[in-house]
Write a protein that holds these residues in place. Structure first.
Motif, PDB file in Angstrom:
ATOM      1  N   ARG A 256       6.017  16.604 -16.845  1.00 54.91           N
ATOM      2  CA  ARG A 256       6.675  15.289 -17.441  1.00 54.91           C
ATOM      3  C   ARG A 256       5.520  14.552 -17.530  1.00 54.91           C
ATOM      4  O   ARG A 256       5.321  13.394 -16.870  1.00 54.91           O
ATOM      5  N   ARG A 257       4.450  14.697 -18.447  1.00 55.90           N
ATOM      6  CA  ARG A 257       3.178  13.666 -18.236  1.00 55.90           C
ATOM      7  C   ARG A 257       3.266  12.334 -18.858  1.00 55.90           C
ATOM      8  O   ARG A 257       2.800  11.409 -18.466  1.00 55.90           O
ATOM      9  N   GLU A 258       4.389  12.088 -19.733  1.00 53.69           N
ATOM     10  CA  GLU A 258       4.401  10.812 -20.177  1.00 53.69           C
ATOM     11  C   GLU A 258       5.292   9.982 -19.174  1.00 53.69           C
ATOM     12  O   GLU A 258       4.857   8.976 -18.808  1.00 53.69           O
ATOM     13  N   ASP A 259       6.084  10.467 -18.421  1.00 54.76           N
ATOM     14  CA  ASP A 259       6.483   9.791 -17.134  1.00 54.76           C
ATOM     15  C   ASP A 259       5.675   9.653 -16.141  1.00 54.76           C
ATOM     16  O   ASP A 259       5.502   8.653 -15.364  1.00 54.76           O
ATOM     17  N   ALA A 260       4.571  10.432 -15.849  1.00 52.22           N
ATOM     18  CA  ALA A 260       3.200  10.567 -15.088  1.00 52.22           C
ATOM     19  C   ALA A 260       2.576   9.236 -15.609  1.00 52.22           C
ATOM     20  O   ALA A 260       2.152   8.228 -14.566  1.00 52.22           O
ATOM     21  N   VAL A 261       2.329   8.997 -16.743  1.00 51.06           N
ATOM     22  CA  VAL A 261       1.333   7.667 -17.217  1.00 51.06           C
ATOM     23  C   VAL A 261       2.400   6.588 -16.773  1.00 51.06           C
ATOM     24  O   VAL A 261       1.715   5.670 -16.307  1.00 51.06           O
ATOM     25  N   GLY A 262       3.515   6.564 -17.065  1.00 51.59           N
ATOM     26  CA  GLY A 262       4.569   5.333 -16.688  1.00 51.59           C
ATOM     27  C   GLY A 262       4.420   5.071 -15.359  1.00 51.59           C
ATOM     28  O   GLY A 262       4.367   3.663 -14.947  1.00 51.59           O
ATOM     29  N   THR A 263       4.528   5.919 -14.711  1.00 50.05           N
ATOM     30  CA  THR A 263       4.584   5.921 -13.113  1.00 50.05           C
ATOM     31  C   THR A 263       3.103   5.167 -12.674  1.00 50.05           C
ATOM     32  O   THR A 263       2.821   4.374 -11.796  1.00 50.05           O
TER      33      THR A 263
ATOM     34  N   GLU B 137       0.817  -1.177   0.000  1.00 50.05           N
ATOM     35  CA  GLU B 137      -0.065   0.043   0.046  1.00 50.05           C
ATOM     36  C   GLU B 137       0.788   1.415   0.284  1.00 50.05           C
ATOM     37  O   GLU B 137       0.540   2.179  -0.713  1.00 50.05           O
ATOM     38  N   ARG B 138       2.088   1.239   0.844  1.00 48.45           N
ATOM     39  CA  ARG B 138       2.879   2.370   0.770  1.00 48.45           C
ATOM     40  C   ARG B 138       3.527   2.639  -0.497  1.00 48.45           C
ATOM     41  O   ARG B 138       3.783   3.718  -1.019  1.00 48.45           O
ATOM     42  N   ARG B 139       3.905   1.575  -1.119  1.00 49.77           N
ATOM     43  CA  ARG B 139       4.536   1.724  -2.364  1.00 49.77           C
ATOM     44  C   ARG B 139       3.793   2.250  -3.509  1.00 49.77           C
ATOM     45  O   ARG B 139       4.157   3.052  -4.130  1.00 49.77           O
ATOM     46  N   ALA B 140       2.567   1.629  -3.468  1.00 45.35           N
ATOM     47  CA  ALA B 140       1.610   2.208  -4.466  1.00 45.35           C
ATOM     48  C   ALA B 140       1.297   3.497  -4.203  1.00 45.35           C
ATOM     49  O   ALA B 140       1.134   4.375  -5.377  1.00 45.35           O
ATOM     50  N   HIS B 141       1.051   3.965  -3.188  1.00 46.66           N
ATOM     51  CA  HIS B 141       0.686   5.161  -3.032  1.00 46.66           C
ATOM     52  C   HIS B 141       1.632   6.180  -3.123  1.00 46.66           C
ATOM     53  O   HIS B 141       1.248   7.331  -3.779  1.00 46.66           O
ATOM     54  N   HIS B 142       2.999   5.963  -2.844  1.00 49.84           N
ATOM     55  CA  HIS B 142       4.086   6.779  -3.250  1.00 49.84           C
ATOM     56  C   HIS B 142       4.080   6.779  -4.790  1.00 49.84           C
ATOM     57  O   HIS B 142       4.462   7.946  -5.228  1.00 49.84           O
ATOM     58  N   LEU B 143       3.987   5.819  -5.391  1.00 49.63           N
ATOM     59  CA  LEU B 143       3.892   5.901  -6.927  1.00 49.63           C
ATOM     60  C   LEU B 143       2.924   6.861  -7.503  1.00 49.63           C
ATOM     61  O   LEU B 143       3.087   7.594  -8.491  1.00 49.63           O
ATOM     62  N   ALA B 144       1.702   6.645  -6.837  1.00 50.02           N
ATOM     63  CA  ALA B 144       0.635   7.680  -7.314  1.00 50.02           C
ATOM     64  C   ALA B 144       1.009   9.138  -6.872  1.00 50.02           C
ATOM     65  O   ALA B 144       0.589  10.093  -7.688  1.00 50.02           O
ATOM     66  N   ASP B 145       1.587   9.218  -5.832  1.00 49.41           N
ATOM     67  CA  ASP B 145       2.051  10.764  -5.429  1.00 49.41           C
ATOM     68  C   ASP B 145       3.189  11.024  -6.610  1.00 49.41           C
ATOM     69  O   ASP B 145       3.306  12.266  -6.852  1.00 49.41           O
ATOM     70  N   LEU B 146       4.232  10.216  -6.946  1.00 49.88           N
ATOM     71  CA  LEU B 146       5.258  10.525  -7.981  1.00 49.88           C
ATOM     72  C   LEU B 146       4.521  10.953  -9.283  1.00 49.88           C
ATOM     73  O   LEU B 146       5.139  11.623  -9.898  1.00 49.88           O
ATOM     74  N   ALA B 147       3.673  10.024  -9.685  1.00 45.51           N
ATOM     75  CA  ALA B 147       2.622  10.432 -10.926  1.00 45.51           C
ATOM     76  C   ALA B 147       2.342  11.812 -10.798  1.00 45.51           C
ATOM     77  O   ALA B 147       2.480  12.549 -11.801  1.00 45.51           O
ATOM     78  N   ARG B 148       1.776  12.332  -9.681  1.00 49.27           N
ATOM     79  CA  ARG B 148       1.109  13.429  -9.764  1.00 49.27           C
ATOM     80  C   ARG B 148       2.448  14.604  -9.551  1.00 49.27           C
ATOM     81  O   ARG B 148       2.342  15.656 -10.139  1.00 49.27           O
ATOM     82  N   ALA B 149       3.658  14.264  -9.097  1.00 50.54           N
ATOM     83  CA  ALA B 149       4.601  14.973  -9.231  1.00 50.54           C
ATOM     84  C   ALA B 149       5.139  15.369 -10.598  1.00 50.54           C
ATOM     85  O   ALA B 149       5.535  16.509 -11.067  1.00 50.54           O
ATOM     86  N   TYR B 150       5.302  14.235 -11.219  1.00 49.78           N
ATOM     87  CA  TYR B 150       5.752  14.279 -12.710  1.00 49.78           C
ATOM     88  C   TYR B 150       4.692  15.274 -13.429  1.00 49.78           C
ATOM     89  O   TYR B 150       5.003  15.987 -14.503  1.00 49.78           O
ATOM     90  N   THR B 151       3.369  15.093 -13.179  1.00 53.45           N
ATOM     91  CA  THR B 151       2.436  16.075 -13.904  1.00 53.45           C
ATOM     92  C   THR B 151       2.686  17.465 -13.661  1.00 53.45           C
ATOM     93  O   THR B 151       2.483  18.470 -14.577  1.00 53.45           O
ATOM     94  N   GLN B 152       2.967  17.963 -12.265  1.00 54.08           N
ATOM     95  CA  GLN B 152       3.111  19.011 -11.954  1.00 54.08           C
ATOM     96  C   GLN B 152       4.554  19.510 -12.726  1.00 54.08           C
ATOM     97  O   GLN B 152       4.436  20.877 -12.989  1.00 54.08           O
ATOM     98  N   ALA B 153       5.637  18.705 -12.790  1.00 51.52           N
ATOM     99  CA  ALA B 153       6.595  19.141 -13.375  1.00 51.52           C
ATOM    100  C   ALA B 153       6.741  18.718 -15.174  1.00 51.52           C
ATOM    101  O   ALA B 153       7.729  19.622 -15.744  1.00 51.52           O
TER     102      ALA B 153
END
Length: 414
Positions: free
Chosen positions: A359-366, A341-357
């Protein structure tokens, strides 16, 4: 239509709704042929009107029964309402015994049942909790009301942890009011137990619920007050005490980050407070030493989890590039030992971070990485599904096809 496949889906949902074949048949007005229907033997091509009635009785969309593959099952509105019904029952609100003449569970059995409830949560198997939680709350409340002496104190600890599990499940499914109710009840039960570790654990969950319920300033003050009140006792309670103390500061940090959305002096002060609160959590994580990144009382507190919260705080503050930098510095072996749960939650946060930065293709991959880690964290959580919708609106370049497929799996309209 594949009648056998449809029959299996009907049987699955009947059992998930805790209906006997007899009760389901009575609600359908066809009491004698449910077994044949579920076995696919009633008719080679079931009438649409029959399936529509079955979907209505089961509280699901017709498409769920007709789907070629079952897909990921999520806690749904019917199950959330069942949890709410138990939380709003007279016995649970007042902490009194119900009318069931059965003997209360002994405290060892009750502790094991509560612990077994946290296992699927940390594995991101949330759908099972929609069925598990109502019964767990009922038996835990009965035990706390009927036991005496030390057994009653132990039962209150178990009841509080069951209520905390309820709060955490409600947060996952975006039900802020349900989480708020469960969080308050968890704190009351914890105070009755007299155990500082349980009190701290309940307070950190209530702070989380308050933040998600739109009360971040109150949540931060509450978490810090709890840490200051309980800290001296927690420091001497080993990994569980240090872990719950650290979690109070992490929840205070996230509450302050949520409070920073305004543009006034109060919001600016909240932003400045976030790093210090994270650093206080890190100090307690460091005190765990070799036991860091353990999972005392289902906290997963340690240096790595604190780093994950730093990522989440940066994301909440719309500091996507900073969040990505922190995330990329986390060693993969350290992340891998955390609960799913922690790992997946973190990856969802990281996808949001890529979106803010940007880097939307990276967001989808994450997001796809998060789905592989724990599908329910992506396909069922409202906050993650909203990110998928946002990315569809923003555009993701070469990842458009992957995003469309993910949106379909999320059940988002085309």
């Amino acid at each position: 239509m594949d009648s056998q496949r449809i029959g299996r889906r009907i049987a699955y949902w009947r059992e998930r709704r805790r209906l006997t074949q007899s009760d389901f048949g009575a609600l359908m007005g066809k009491s004698r042929w449910v077994q044949d229907l579920e076995g696919g033997a009633r008719q080679a091509d079931p009438r649409l009107s029959v399936l529509e009635s079955a979907a209505r009785v089961l509280g699901v969309r017709l498409g769920v029964l007709l789907a070629d593959a079952p897909g990921v099952e999520c806690v749904d509105a019917v199950e959330l309402e069942a949890i709410r019904t138990v939380l709003q029952s007279h016995d649970v609100i007042t902490g009194t015994a119900d009318a069931d003449p059965a003997e209360p569970l002994d405290v060892d059995t009750l502790r094991r049942r509560v612990a077994l409830g946290w296992v699927p949560f940390q594995a991101s198997n949330f759908a099972s909790l929609g069925r598990l939680v109502p019964d767990l709350l009922t038996v835990a409340n009965r035990a706390a009301a009927r036991h005496t002496g030390d057994d009653q104190l132990a039962a209150y600890r178990a009841l509080s942890m069951a209520l905390q599990l309820t709060e955490a499940t409600a947060i996952k499914y975006g039900s802020g009011d349900l989480a708020h109710i469960a969080g308050h009840r968890a704190v009351v039960a914890a105070e009755r137990s007299g155990d500082p570790v349980t009190m701290a654990s309940a307070c950190r969950h209530l702070a989380d619920a308050m933040t998600n319920h739109g009360q971040p300033y109150a949540a931060a003050s509450f978490a810090v007050a709890a840490a200051e009140r309980l800290g001296p006792d927690l420091i001497g309670r080993g990994p569980a005490g240090l872990s719950t103390l650290g979690m109070l500061y992490l929840k205070a940090a996230m509450a302050k980050a949520n409070a920073a959305e305004g543009d006034d002096a109060r919001a600016a002060s909240a932003v400045r407070a976030v790093p210090g609160l994270l650093d206080q959590a890190a100090e307690h994580a460091a005190e765990l030493g070799d036991q860091g990144d353990g999972n005392a009382l289902w906290t997963a507190l340690g240096r790595t989890n604190v780093a994950l919260y730093r990522v989440a705080a940066h994301v909440q503050l719309a500091e996507g590039a900073e969040a990505v930098a922190v995330a990329l510095a986390i060693p993969e072996p350290s992340r891998a030992v955390l609960p799913r749960e922690r790992r997946a939650h973190h990856l969802a946060d990281l996808a949001r971070a890529y979106t803010q930065a940007g880097r939307r293709e990276d967001a989808v991959g994450t997001l796809l990485d998060a789905e592989r880690e724990a599908a329910e964290e992506v396909l069922c959580r409202p906050r993650t599904r909203q990110l998928v919708e946002d990315l569809r609106l923003l555009g993701t370049g070469s990842a458009e096809g992957q995003l469309r497929a993910l949106a379909d799996r999320c059940g988002l309209p085309g």
